[in-house]
Design a protein around this motif. Structure first.
Motif, short mmCIF file in Angstrom:
data_model
loop_
_atom_site.label_atom_id
_atom_site.label_comp_id
_atom_site.label_asym_id
_atom_site.label_seq_id
_atom_site.Cartn_x
_atom_site.Cartn_y
_atom_site.Cartn_z
N LYS A 25 0.85 -1.20 0.00
CA LYS A 25 0.00 0.00 0.00
C LYS A 25 0.89 1.25 0.00
CE LYS A 25 -4.01 2.09 0.55
NZ LYS A 25 -5.05 2.09 -0.46
N ASP A 26 1.96 1.23 0.81
CA ASP A 26 2.91 2.34 0.82
C ASP A 26 3.48 2.55 -0.58
OD1 ASP A 26 2.55 2.74 3.53
OD2 ASP A 26 4.41 1.76 4.11
N TYR A 27 3.87 1.46 -1.23
CA TYR A 27 4.44 1.55 -2.59
C TYR A 27 3.42 2.19 -3.54
CZ TYR A 27 5.42 0.49 -7.37
OH TYR A 27 5.59 0.61 -8.72
N ASN A 28 2.19 1.72 -3.52
CA ASN A 28 1.17 2.27 -4.43
C ASN A 28 0.99 3.77 -4.21
OD1 ASN A 28 0.67 -0.20 -5.69
ND2 ASN A 28 -0.88 -0.76 -4.19
N ASN A 29 0.98 4.21 -2.94
CA ASN A 29 0.84 5.64 -2.65
C ASN A 29 2.04 6.44 -3.15
OD1 ASN A 29 -1.64 5.27 -1.40
ND2 ASN A 29 -0.75 5.05 0.63
N MET A 30 3.26 5.90 -2.93
CA MET A 30 4.47 6.60 -3.38
C MET A 30 4.53 6.65 -4.90
SD MET A 30 7.38 5.37 -0.68
CE MET A 30 6.97 3.63 -0.75
N LYS A 31 4.20 5.56 -5.55
CA LYS A 31 4.22 5.50 -7.01
C LYS A 31 3.27 6.55 -7.59
CE LYS A 31 3.42 2.28 -10.85
NZ LYS A 31 2.37 2.98 -11.60
N GLN A 32 2.07 6.58 -7.07
CA GLN A 32 1.08 7.55 -7.56
C GLN A 32 1.57 8.98 -7.35
OE1 GLN A 32 -2.85 7.19 -5.84
NE2 GLN A 32 -3.56 9.09 -6.77
N MET A 33 2.09 9.27 -6.15
CA MET A 33 2.55 10.62 -5.86
C MET A 33 3.69 11.05 -6.78
SD MET A 33 4.41 12.15 -2.47
CE MET A 33 5.85 11.14 -2.79
N PHE A 34 4.70 10.19 -6.93
CA PHE A 34 5.85 10.57 -7.77
C PHE A 34 5.45 10.68 -9.24
CE2 PHE A 34 8.46 9.16 -4.10
CZ PHE A 34 9.13 10.36 -3.92
N GLU A 35 4.55 9.82 -9.71
CA GLU A 35 4.08 9.95 -11.10
C GLU A 35 3.32 11.26 -11.30
OE1 GLU A 35 2.00 6.25 -11.77
OE2 GLU A 35 3.82 5.28 -12.54
N GLU A 36 2.49 11.64 -10.33
CA GLU A 36 1.75 12.90 -10.42
C GLU A 36 2.70 14.09 -10.41
OE1 GLU A 36 -1.21 12.90 -7.34
OE2 GLU A 36 -2.40 11.34 -8.33
N LEU A 37 3.85 13.94 -9.77
CA LEU A 37 4.86 15.01 -9.74
C LEU A 37 5.74 15.01 -10.99
CD1 LEU A 37 5.92 14.78 -5.98
CD2 LEU A 37 4.64 16.64 -7.08
N GLY A 38 5.52 14.05 -11.89
CA GLY A 38 6.26 14.02 -13.15
C GLY A 38 7.51 13.17 -13.13
N PHE A 39 7.67 12.31 -12.14
CA PHE A 39 8.84 11.44 -12.06
C PHE A 39 8.60 10.14 -12.81
CE2 PHE A 39 9.67 14.24 -8.57
CZ PHE A 39 11.05 14.25 -8.41
#
Length: 191
Positions: A25-39
Motif C-alpha cells: 500500500k505504501d508503494y502504491n501511494n508513493m508510485k502515484q505521488m511521484f508519477e503525479e509530480l512528473g517522475f
C-alpha cells in the motif's frame, strides 16, 4: 522527458523475519505521488542487500536532474568498533535485504557522492526501524531522530542537518519523536 527519476525499493518479505504488512500500500501511494509530480518511477521489490547496493551504484548512469531514492524495508542498528569519548557506543543504521543480510545506510549514501551525480539533486527517503536487536529494552525501540523543520522563516526546533547541499535524507518519525508504528491492516504507514 520525466521531471526526475524515483527509485523505489520495497522489501516486504524476508528470510527469517516477519512480513511487512502494508508495504504494498505504501508503494502504491508513493508510485502515484511521484508519477503525479512528473517522475519516472523505477520500482524494485524484495531485493537482497547486495541488490540494494547495486541499485544505488547504477544511479550514476541515470540521465536526470533529480534522483529520488525511497527504501521501505526492515532496518536495525549495528554496533561499530568506535566508542565516543564519553564512553557511548557508536552505531550504524542498516537496511535489511530480502536475504536477511544488511547494508549500511552510510555506505549507500556514500555511493551517491561521485562525479556523475555531482550537481544533481538527490533525495533519500528511508522507512526502516533503527532499533538495536540485541540491546537493552530501551534500545530495542526506535525513538526517531531530529530533523530540520522551518516555517515562516522561524526555526521550530534546533536541528542538525547534513553538510551536503545536494542531498536530503529523511527518516520516518513523528513530530514529538515518539515511536512511529506501522499500521498492519492494509492501510500502509500512518500519515
Amino acid at each position: 522527458m520525466a521531471f526526475g527519476s524515483a527509485i523505489i525499493i520495497v522489501n516486504n518479505v524476508f528470510e527469517g523475519r516477519n512480513i511487512r504488512n502494508g508495504a504494498d500500500k505504501d508503494y502504491n501511494n508513493m508510485k502515484q505521488m511521484f508519477e503525479e509530480l512528473g517522475f519516472e518511477v523505477k520500482p524494485h521489490f524484495n531485493k537482497t542487500a547486495l541488490e540494494i547496493q547495486t541499485e544505488f551504484q547504477k544511479a550514476s548512469s541515470i540521465q536526470s536532474g533529480i534522483i529520488v531514492f525511497v527504501i521501505s524495508a526492515h532496518g536495525e542498528e549495528s554496533h561499530l568498533a568506535n566508542i565516543n569519548s564519553d564512553g557511548t557506543k557508536v552505531y550504524d543504521q542498516m537496511i535489511v535485504g530480502y536475504d536477511g543480510q544488511t547494508v549500511s545506510v552510510n555506505y549507500l549514501l556514500s555511493l551517491l557522492d561521485n562525479d556523475a551525480l555531482k550537481g544533481k539533486t538527490k533525495l533519500c527517503f528511508i522507512q526502516a526501524c533503527r532499533s538495536i536487536k540485541n540491546g537493552d529494552k530501551a534500545q530495542q525501540v526506535d525513538l526517531g531522530v531530529t530533523v530540520g523543520v522551518w516555517t515562516c522563516c522561524k526555526s521550530v526546533k534546533q536541528k542538525s542537518m547534513t553538510k551536503k547541499t545536494t542531498l536530503c535524507v529523511t527518516k520516518q518519525t513523528t513530530w514529538d519523536l515518539k515511536v512511529k508504528m506501522r499500521q498492519t491492516q492494509e492501510k500502509g504507514t500512518p500519515e
